[in-house]
Every structure is written in structure tokens, then in C-alpha cells.
Scaffold this motif. Sequence first.
Motif, mmCIF file in Angstrom:
data_model
loop_
_atom_site.group_PDB
_atom_site.id
_atom_site.type_symbol
_atom_site.label_atom_id
_atom_site.label_comp_id
_atom_site.label_asym_id
_atom_site.label_seq_id
_atom_site.Cartn_x
_atom_site.Cartn_y
_atom_site.Cartn_z
ATOM 1 N N GLY A 284 0.720 -0.979 -0.005
ATOM 2 C CA GLY A 284 -0.015 0.010 -0.018
ATOM 3 C C GLY A 284 0.648 1.272 0.098
ATOM 4 O O GLY A 284 0.460 2.265 -0.661
ATOM 5 N N TYR A 285 2.058 1.097 0.745
ATOM 6 C CA TYR A 285 2.789 2.331 0.803
ATOM 7 C C TYR A 285 3.532 2.662 -0.490
ATOM 8 O O TYR A 285 3.559 3.576 -1.104
ATOM 9 C CB TYR A 285 3.785 2.336 1.739
ATOM 10 C CG TYR A 285 3.276 2.568 3.206
ATOM 11 C CD1 TYR A 285 3.220 4.249 3.593
ATOM 12 C CD2 TYR A 285 2.708 1.745 4.181
ATOM 13 C CE1 TYR A 285 2.647 4.183 5.038
ATOM 14 C CE2 TYR A 285 2.226 2.081 5.362
ATOM 15 C CZ TYR A 285 2.121 3.427 5.751
ATOM 16 O OH TYR A 285 1.702 3.984 6.837
ATOM 17 N N TRP A 286 3.925 1.537 -1.191
ATOM 18 C CA TRP A 286 4.673 1.607 -2.576
ATOM 19 C C TRP A 286 3.538 2.306 -3.376
ATOM 20 O O TRP A 286 3.827 2.923 -4.454
ATOM 21 C CB TRP A 286 5.400 0.215 -3.011
ATOM 22 C CG TRP A 286 6.585 0.126 -2.229
ATOM 23 C CD1 TRP A 286 6.908 -0.839 -1.386
ATOM 24 C CD2 TRP A 286 7.671 1.021 -2.034
ATOM 25 N NE1 TRP A 286 8.084 -0.782 -0.686
ATOM 26 C CE2 TRP A 286 8.465 0.427 -1.314
ATOM 27 C CE3 TRP A 286 8.008 2.278 -2.723
ATOM 28 C CZ2 TRP A 286 9.841 1.229 -0.962
ATOM 29 C CZ3 TRP A 286 9.149 2.957 -2.387
ATOM 30 C CH2 TRP A 286 10.269 2.287 -1.449
ATOM 31 N N GLU A 287 2.149 1.742 -3.505
ATOM 32 C CA GLU A 287 1.299 2.247 -4.515
ATOM 33 C C GLU A 287 1.069 3.632 -4.354
ATOM 34 O O GLU A 287 1.088 4.356 -5.287
ATOM 35 C CB GLU A 287 0.037 1.556 -3.938
ATOM 36 C CG GLU A 287 -0.315 0.152 -4.435
ATOM 37 C CD GLU A 287 0.010 -0.112 -5.897
ATOM 38 O OE1 GLU A 287 -0.486 0.650 -6.704
ATOM 39 O OE2 GLU A 287 0.402 -1.224 -6.522
ATOM 40 N N ARG A 288 1.020 4.218 -3.000
ATOM 41 C CA ARG A 288 0.994 5.514 -2.562
ATOM 42 C C ARG A 288 2.070 6.385 -3.381
ATOM 43 O O ARG A 288 2.075 7.271 -4.117
ATOM 44 C CB ARG A 288 0.745 5.892 -1.223
ATOM 45 C CG ARG A 288 0.743 7.397 -0.987
ATOM 46 C CD ARG A 288 0.269 7.698 0.421
ATOM 47 N NE ARG A 288 -0.088 6.633 1.406
ATOM 48 C CZ ARG A 288 0.236 6.688 2.604
ATOM 49 N NH1 ARG A 288 0.734 7.675 3.056
ATOM 50 N NH2 ARG A 288 -0.165 5.676 3.372
ATOM 51 N N TYR A 289 3.511 5.847 -3.163
ATOM 52 C CA TYR A 289 4.600 6.536 -3.732
ATOM 53 C C TYR A 289 4.853 6.615 -5.086
ATOM 54 O O TYR A 289 4.857 7.489 -5.848
ATOM 55 C CB TYR A 289 5.929 5.798 -3.134
ATOM 56 C CG TYR A 289 7.061 6.587 -3.614
ATOM 57 C CD1 TYR A 289 7.533 7.565 -2.718
ATOM 58 C CD2 TYR A 289 7.862 5.975 -4.830
ATOM 59 C CE1 TYR A 289 8.809 8.357 -3.445
ATOM 60 C CE2 TYR A 289 9.051 6.448 -5.110
ATOM 61 C CZ TYR A 289 9.338 7.718 -4.561
ATOM 62 O OH TYR A 289 10.560 8.165 -5.040
ATOM 63 N N LEU A 290 4.183 5.448 -5.946
ATOM 64 C CA LEU A 290 4.248 5.344 -7.317
ATOM 65 C C LEU A 290 3.029 6.046 -7.835
ATOM 66 O O LEU A 290 3.347 6.745 -9.098
ATOM 67 C CB LEU A 290 4.404 3.921 -7.879
ATOM 68 C CG LEU A 290 5.555 3.129 -7.493
ATOM 69 C CD1 LEU A 290 5.381 1.670 -7.392
ATOM 70 C CD2 LEU A 290 6.643 3.723 -8.394
ATOM 71 N N SER A 291 2.165 6.516 -7.283
ATOM 72 C CA SER A 291 0.987 7.092 -7.665
ATOM 73 C C SER A 291 1.757 8.846 -7.542
ATOM 74 O O SER A 291 1.123 9.837 -8.548
ATOM 75 C CB SER A 291 -0.263 7.314 -6.811
ATOM 76 O OG SER A 291 0.090 7.945 -5.684
ATOM 77 N N ILE A 292 2.752 9.210 -6.841
ATOM 78 C CA ILE A 292 3.288 10.440 -6.973
ATOM 79 C C ILE A 292 4.517 10.562 -7.747
ATOM 80 O O ILE A 292 4.728 11.485 -8.399
ATOM 81 C CB ILE A 292 3.796 10.665 -5.356
ATOM 82 C CG1 ILE A 292 2.568 10.819 -4.400
ATOM 83 C CG2 ILE A 292 4.482 12.113 -5.465
ATOM 84 C CD1 ILE A 292 3.084 10.764 -2.853
ATOM 85 N N LYS A 293 5.318 9.396 -7.911
ATOM 86 C CA LYS A 293 6.231 9.415 -8.642
ATOM 87 C C LYS A 293 6.485 7.995 -9.590
ATOM 88 O O LYS A 293 6.971 7.242 -9.207
ATOM 89 C CB LYS A 293 7.528 9.447 -7.809
ATOM 90 C CG LYS A 293 7.628 10.670 -7.121
ATOM 91 C CD LYS A 293 9.054 10.982 -6.566
ATOM 92 C CE LYS A 293 9.043 12.449 -6.010
ATOM 93 N NZ LYS A 293 10.255 12.967 -5.708
#
Length: 176
Positions: free
Chosen positions: A120-129
Motif C-alpha cells: 500500500g505504501y509503494w502504491e502511494r509512492y508510485l502514484s506520486i512518482k
Amino acid sequence: RMAYIRKEYSQALEYLSIAIDKGTQPRAYFVRGQTHARLGDHEKALTDFNAVINRGSEDGDYYYWRARSFAGLKRFNEALMDIQRAHALKPDDECINNLRYYQLIDHALFKQGKLMDILGYWERYLSIKPNDHRAYLERAGTYYHLQDFDAAKLDAAKAVDLGSEKAKALYDRLQQ
């Protein structure tokens, strides 16, 4: 502070200790804590970070750096709480909300066996970058540990496409 900026950490510790003894601003504790952390002395760093936080300072930087020291001491539950607090206080701060932040969260959650939370955290980061090859490699590693090899292979391939040399080795291993 200038000694710290010049990476003259021994001298910085000396000056900061003098300033603290004279009753300077609480931020001196923070900079001295950073200095201890950079020297790998996380126990002393925690003492200083606690001192500045206990003086009522709600600054995301303080929690971020204390989280790093908690992680350095393998106190991952506390690191996770502090890194989340840092993010809550400064969600748009590039120094906190960056790849290193997500890697720290990843590491803390991994040590707790919370692999699904990491995704979930990597999903959030990849939505930003969305073009950060390092994030795809990190997420591929999480999928690998979850034994979702197809998803790991997809993320490793994406990381390779985005220029990651490290991802190539993982991708090749997953091809076998």
C-alpha cells in the motif's frame, strides 16, 4: 551549525553542547541529535531528539530523524510510529515524503512481517512518482517475499525499463 554543515561532526558536537549548556534554543538538541545519528551513535541521538520533542516541538523533521535512529537501533515499532507522525505533520515535505521515507516504512513493516501493508505504501509512492525505478524494484522485492513471482517479475521489468541496473539481476532470476 556551520561545523555540522561542513561535516565537521566532532567540532559540531562540541559547539552544540556548549550552546545547550548555555540554554540555547531547543533546535540545538535537534542538530546535535542529527550529528550523533550521522556518527552512528543512535542512543545519544535519541536522547537529543527526545529532548527537543519533549519540549513541545511538533516538527516532522524531529520525528523523521528520531525514526531513523529507532530504526538504527532495530526498534522498528517506534520507528514506524515516528515516521508516520513525521509524514502526518509534513505530508508535502520533500525531505520527508521521499523514497527514503518509503524505504524506512518498508523496512520497519518488513521486520514486523506486514508485507501486505508495504504494498500500500509503494502504491502511494508510485502514484506520486510513477517513473521511479527504485520504487518498482522495492515493490518487486516485496512481491518476491510474498511469493507473487508474476507481480515481482512485472515490477522488475518496469524497473529495468526505467533504467535500473539492479532490477536486471532480479528479473533474470525470476525468469528461471
